[in-house]
Design an enzyme around this catalytic site. Structure first.
Site, PDB file in Angstrom:
ATOM      1  N   ASN A  81       0.848  -1.202   0.000  1.00 28.27           N
ATOM      2  CA  ASN A  81       0.000   0.000   0.000  1.00 28.27           C
ATOM      3  C   ASN A  81       0.876   1.243   0.000  1.00 28.27           C
ATOM      4  O   ASN A  81       1.980   1.238   0.547  1.00 28.27           O
ATOM      5  CB  ASN A  81      -0.894   0.022   1.241  1.00 28.27           C
ATOM      6  CG  ASN A  81      -1.859   1.200   1.228  1.00 28.27           C
ATOM      7  OD1 ASN A  81      -2.451   1.523   0.194  1.00 28.27           O
ATOM      8  ND2 ASN A  81      -2.020   1.871   2.359  1.00 28.27           N
ATOM      9  N   HIS A  89       0.837   5.250   1.191  1.00 30.89           N
ATOM     10  CA  HIS A  89       0.107   6.146   2.097  1.00 30.89           C
ATOM     11  C   HIS A  89       0.808   7.506   2.112  1.00 30.89           C
ATOM     12  O   HIS A  89       2.032   7.577   2.300  1.00 30.89           O
ATOM     13  CB  HIS A  89       0.046   5.553   3.505  1.00 30.89           C
ATOM     14  CG  HIS A  89      -0.754   6.409   4.428  1.00 30.89           C
ATOM     15  ND1 HIS A  89      -2.141   6.464   4.368  1.00 30.89           N
ATOM     16  CD2 HIS A  89      -0.376   7.296   5.388  1.00 30.89           C
ATOM     17  CE1 HIS A  89      -2.575   7.330   5.268  1.00 30.89           C
ATOM     18  NE2 HIS A  89      -1.535   7.855   5.892  1.00 30.89           N
ATOM     19  N   SER A 119       4.824   6.991   2.301  1.00 27.08           N
ATOM     20  CA  SER A 119       5.345   5.697   2.775  1.00 27.08           C
ATOM     21  C   SER A 119       4.744   4.579   1.943  1.00 27.08           C
ATOM     22  O   SER A 119       3.573   4.641   1.552  1.00 27.08           O
ATOM     23  CB  SER A 119       4.934   5.452   4.230  1.00 27.08           C
ATOM     24  OG  SER A 119       5.366   6.487   5.067  1.00 27.08           O
ATOM     25  N   ASP A 169      -3.075   1.108   7.873  1.00 26.15           N
ATOM     26  CA  ASP A 169      -1.847   1.898   7.642  1.00 26.15           C
ATOM     27  C   ASP A 169      -0.757   1.560   8.665  1.00 26.15           C
ATOM     28  O   ASP A 169       0.125   2.388   8.935  1.00 26.15           O
ATOM     29  CB  ASP A 169      -2.136   3.412   7.684  1.00 26.15           C
ATOM     30  CG  ASP A 169      -3.142   3.837   6.624  1.00 26.15           C
ATOM     31  OD1 ASP A 169      -3.181   3.201   5.558  1.00 26.15           O
ATOM     32  OD2 ASP A 169      -3.906   4.791   6.884  1.00 26.15           O
TER      33      ASP A 169
END
Ligand code: GAR
Length: 220
Positions: free
Chosen positions: A114, A116, A143, A152
Protein backbone atom coordinates in the site's frame (compact mmCIF):
# COMPACT_ATOMS: atom_id res chain seq x y z
CA UNK A 1 7.45 -12.12 -25.08
CA UNK A 2 9.06 -15.18 -26.64
CA UNK A 3 7.77 -18.63 -25.64
CA UNK A 4 11.06 -19.67 -24.05
CA UNK A 5 11.22 -16.62 -21.73
CA UNK A 6 10.14 -17.18 -18.12
CA UNK A 7 6.86 -15.54 -17.14
CA UNK A 8 7.34 -12.31 -15.23
CA UNK A 9 5.73 -11.87 -11.80
CA UNK A 10 2.14 -10.73 -12.19
CA UNK A 11 1.16 -7.37 -10.70
CA UNK A 12 -2.50 -6.60 -10.01
CA UNK A 13 -3.32 -3.01 -9.06
CA UNK A 14 -6.33 -1.82 -7.04
CA UNK A 15 -7.33 1.85 -7.29
CA UNK A 16 -10.33 4.06 -6.59
CA UNK A 17 -9.58 7.34 -8.33
CA UNK A 18 -7.40 9.15 -10.79
CA UNK A 19 -4.80 6.39 -11.00
CA UNK A 20 -1.63 8.44 -11.38
CA UNK A 21 0.24 5.81 -9.36
CA UNK A 22 -1.24 3.06 -11.50
CA UNK A 23 0.01 4.99 -14.55
CA UNK A 24 3.50 5.32 -13.05
CA UNK A 25 3.60 1.56 -12.49
CA UNK A 26 2.40 0.79 -16.00
CA UNK A 27 4.99 3.17 -17.46
CA UNK A 28 7.77 1.66 -15.35
CA UNK A 29 6.71 -1.89 -16.18
CA UNK A 30 7.09 -1.12 -19.87
CA UNK A 31 10.69 -0.10 -19.50
CA UNK A 32 13.21 -2.66 -20.58
CA UNK A 33 14.26 -5.07 -17.85
CA UNK A 34 11.40 -4.31 -15.48
CA UNK A 35 10.96 -7.60 -13.62
CA UNK A 36 7.13 -7.67 -13.51
CA UNK A 37 4.04 -7.20 -15.65
CA UNK A 38 0.87 -5.28 -14.77
CA UNK A 39 -1.84 -7.77 -15.66
CA UNK A 40 -5.02 -6.16 -14.33
CA UNK A 41 -6.59 -3.19 -12.58
CA UNK A 42 -9.48 -3.57 -10.14
CA UNK A 43 -11.62 -0.63 -9.00
CA UNK A 44 -14.42 -0.16 -6.51
CA UNK A 45 -15.57 3.01 -8.31
CA UNK A 46 -17.14 2.43 -11.73
CA UNK A 47 -16.21 5.97 -12.82
CA UNK A 48 -12.59 5.94 -11.64
CA UNK A 49 -10.34 7.62 -14.20
CA UNK A 50 -7.85 4.83 -13.55
CA UNK A 51 -10.14 2.58 -15.64
CA UNK A 52 -9.65 4.85 -18.65
CA UNK A 53 -5.91 4.76 -18.15
CA UNK A 54 -6.05 0.95 -18.13
CA UNK A 55 -8.12 0.91 -21.34
CA UNK A 56 -5.56 3.19 -22.99
CA UNK A 57 -2.78 0.86 -21.86
CA UNK A 58 -4.67 -2.25 -22.98
CA UNK A 59 -4.77 -3.70 -19.48
CA UNK A 60 -7.69 -5.81 -18.26
CA UNK A 61 -9.99 -4.27 -15.67
CA UNK A 62 -12.72 -5.32 -13.29
CA UNK A 63 -15.06 -3.30 -11.11
CA UNK A 64 -16.44 -4.42 -7.77
CA UNK A 65 -18.68 -1.55 -6.74
CA UNK A 66 -18.80 -1.45 -2.94
CA UNK A 67 -22.24 0.19 -3.09
CA UNK A 68 -23.69 -3.10 -4.32
CA UNK A 69 -22.84 -4.96 -1.08
CA UNK A 70 -24.46 -5.01 2.33
CA UNK A 71 -21.27 -5.45 4.33
CA UNK A 72 -17.50 -5.14 4.09
CA UNK A 73 -17.23 -8.93 4.36
CA UNK A 74 -19.43 -9.48 1.29
CA UNK A 75 -17.58 -6.81 -0.68
CA UNK A 76 -14.20 -8.27 0.24
CA UNK A 77 -15.34 -11.81 -0.61
CA UNK A 78 -16.33 -10.62 -4.10
CA UNK A 79 -13.05 -8.74 -4.46
CA UNK A 80 -11.05 -11.81 -3.39
CA UNK A 81 -12.89 -13.94 -5.97
CA UNK A 82 -12.05 -11.48 -8.76
CA UNK A 83 -8.42 -11.24 -7.74
CA UNK A 84 -7.97 -15.02 -7.52
CA UNK A 85 -8.95 -15.37 -11.17
CA UNK A 86 -5.71 -13.57 -12.06
CA UNK A 87 -3.48 -15.46 -9.60
CA UNK A 88 -1.27 -12.37 -9.06
CA UNK A 89 2.13 -12.46 -7.38
CA UNK A 90 1.63 -9.03 -5.86
CA UNK A 91 -1.40 -6.81 -5.24
CA UNK A 92 -0.56 -3.15 -5.31
CA UNK A 93 -2.98 -0.80 -3.57
CA UNK A 94 -2.63 2.52 -5.38
CA UNK A 95 -5.12 4.94 -3.90
CA UNK A 96 -7.58 2.16 -3.09
CA UNK A 97 -9.84 3.95 -0.64
CA UNK A 98 -11.53 1.00 1.09
CA UNK A 99 -10.65 -0.43 4.47
CA UNK A 100 -9.93 -4.11 3.94
CA UNK A 101 -11.17 -6.83 6.31
CA UNK A 102 -8.81 -9.20 8.13
CA UNK A 103 -10.01 -12.06 5.88
CA UNK A 104 -8.92 -10.11 2.79
CA UNK A 105 -5.53 -9.37 4.33
CA UNK A 106 -5.10 -13.02 5.38
CA UNK A 107 -6.00 -14.25 1.89
CA UNK A 108 -3.06 -12.36 0.41
CA UNK A 109 -0.68 -11.97 3.34
CA UNK A 110 2.80 -10.96 2.23
CA UNK A 111 1.63 -10.02 -1.25
CA UNK A 112 -0.16 -6.76 -0.43
CA UNK A 113 1.56 -3.39 -0.78
CA UNK A 114 0.00 0.00 0.00
CA UNK A 115 1.01 3.60 -0.55
CA UNK A 116 0.11 6.15 2.10
CA UNK A 117 0.65 9.91 1.78
CA UNK A 118 2.50 10.57 5.06
CA UNK A 119 5.69 9.61 6.82
CA UNK A 120 4.20 6.73 8.81
CA UNK A 121 3.63 6.22 11.68
CA UNK A 122 2.50 9.85 11.46
CA UNK A 123 -1.00 10.55 10.14
CA UNK A 124 -2.66 7.25 9.42
CA UNK A 125 -6.11 7.63 7.83
CA UNK A 126 -7.28 10.65 5.83
CA UNK A 127 -6.38 14.36 5.30
CA UNK A 128 -2.69 13.70 5.85
CA UNK A 129 -1.44 16.85 4.08
CA UNK A 130 -3.62 19.22 6.08
CA UNK A 131 -2.69 17.44 9.29
CA UNK A 132 1.03 17.84 8.52
CA UNK A 133 0.45 21.57 7.88
CA UNK A 134 -1.65 22.01 11.04
CA UNK A 135 1.11 20.36 13.08
CA UNK A 136 3.71 22.77 11.65
CA UNK A 137 5.83 19.91 10.29
CA UNK A 138 8.76 21.01 8.15
CA UNK A 139 9.04 17.58 6.53
CA UNK A 140 6.25 15.46 5.10
CA UNK A 141 6.17 12.66 2.56
CA UNK A 142 4.97 9.25 1.49
CA UNK A 143 5.34 5.70 2.77
CA UNK A 144 5.03 2.32 1.11
CA UNK A 145 4.29 -0.57 3.41
CA UNK A 146 3.17 -4.15 3.57
CA UNK A 147 -0.51 -4.39 4.44
CA UNK A 148 -1.42 -6.10 7.69
CA UNK A 149 -4.69 -6.15 9.63
CA UNK A 150 -3.85 -2.78 11.24
CA UNK A 151 -4.96 0.19 9.11
CA UNK A 152 -1.85 1.90 7.64
CA UNK A 153 0.09 0.00 10.32
CA UNK A 154 2.01 -2.69 8.42
CA UNK A 155 5.82 -2.63 8.29
CA UNK A 156 7.14 0.27 6.21
CA UNK A 157 9.45 -0.58 3.32
CA UNK A 158 10.37 2.83 1.94
CA UNK A 159 9.63 6.51 2.40
CA UNK A 160 10.31 9.69 0.42
CA UNK A 161 10.47 13.08 2.08
CA UNK A 162 9.27 16.47 0.88
CA UNK A 163 10.18 19.77 2.48
CA UNK A 164 7.18 21.80 3.61
CA UNK A 165 7.44 25.41 2.43
CA UNK A 166 5.91 28.24 4.48
CA UNK A 167 3.38 28.96 1.73
CA UNK A 168 2.38 25.35 1.07
CA UNK A 169 -1.31 24.51 1.07
CA UNK A 170 -2.78 21.05 1.32
CA UNK A 171 -3.03 21.06 -2.51
CA UNK A 172 0.57 22.09 -3.22
CA UNK A 173 1.81 19.61 -0.64
CA UNK A 174 -0.28 16.85 -2.23
CA UNK A 175 1.32 17.62 -5.61
CA UNK A 176 4.82 17.48 -4.18
CA UNK A 177 4.09 14.21 -2.41
CA UNK A 178 2.56 12.69 -5.53
CA UNK A 179 5.69 13.43 -7.57
CA UNK A 180 7.62 11.38 -5.01
CA UNK A 181 4.99 8.63 -5.03
CA UNK A 182 5.45 8.14 -8.77
CA UNK A 183 9.19 7.65 -8.27
CA UNK A 184 9.03 5.48 -5.18
CA UNK A 185 6.26 2.97 -5.93
CA UNK A 186 7.91 1.52 -9.06
CA UNK A 187 11.17 1.10 -7.12
CA UNK A 188 9.46 -0.87 -4.35
CA UNK A 189 7.39 -2.98 -6.77
CA UNK A 190 10.60 -3.75 -8.64
CA UNK A 191 12.21 -4.96 -5.39
CA UNK A 192 9.18 -7.14 -4.69
CA UNK A 193 9.22 -8.68 -8.16
CA UNK A 194 12.94 -9.37 -7.82
CA UNK A 195 12.22 -11.22 -4.57
CA UNK A 196 14.29 -8.74 -2.56
CA UNK A 197 11.59 -7.75 -0.05
CA UNK A 198 9.45 -10.03 2.05
CA UNK A 199 7.07 -9.59 4.94
CA UNK A 200 8.31 -11.16 8.19
CA UNK A 201 6.07 -11.50 11.26
CA UNK A 202 6.05 -7.73 11.88
CA UNK A 203 9.07 -6.54 9.96
CA UNK A 204 10.43 -6.32 6.43
CA UNK A 205 13.17 -8.58 5.16
CA UNK A 206 15.40 -6.95 2.56
CA UNK A 207 17.76 -9.36 0.80
CA UNK A 208 17.05 -11.78 3.65
CA UNK A 209 18.04 -9.33 6.42
CA UNK A 210 15.66 -7.61 8.84
CA UNK A 211 15.24 -3.99 7.76
CA UNK A 212 15.88 -1.88 10.85
CA UNK A 213 14.55 1.34 9.34
CA UNK A 214 12.67 1.97 6.10
CA UNK A 215 14.66 3.05 3.06
CA UNK A 216 14.42 6.89 3.00
CA UNK A 217 14.72 9.11 -0.07
CA UNK A 218 15.56 12.61 1.16
CA UNK A 219 14.12 15.67 -0.60
CA UNK A 220 16.51 17.45 -2.90
C1 GAR B 1 -2.22 8.87 -3.59
O1 GAR B 1 -1.73 10.13 -3.25
C2 GAR B 1 -2.05 7.90 -2.44
O2 GAR B 1 -0.95 8.19 -1.62
C3 GAR B 1 -3.34 8.07 -1.69
O3 GAR B 1 -4.31 8.23 -2.69
C4 GAR B 1 -3.73 8.91 -3.80
C5 GAR B 1 -4.17 8.23 -5.06
O4 GAR B 1 -3.78 8.95 -6.19
N1 GAR B 1 -3.61 6.92 -0.89
C6 GAR B 1 -4.25 6.98 0.26
O5 GAR B 1 -4.66 8.02 0.73
C7 GAR B 1 -4.43 5.65 0.95
N2 GAR B 1 -4.90 5.83 2.28
P1 GAR B 1 -3.81 8.31 -7.63
O6 GAR B 1 -5.21 7.72 -7.84
O7 GAR B 1 -3.58 9.46 -8.55
O8 GAR B 1 -2.75 7.28 -7.70
Amino acid sequence: MKADQPTLPKILVLASGSGTNFQALVDASRERDFPGQVIALGCNQPKAFALERAAQANIETFVVDHKGFGSRDEFDAALIAHILRYNPDVIVLAGFMRILTPSFVQAFRGKLLNIHPSLLPKYTGLNTHQRALDAGDDTHGVSIHFVTEELDGGPVIAQAEVTVAPDDTSETLAEKVQRKEHLLYPIVVRWFCEGRIQLGSDFVLFDGQVMKTPMRLPDN
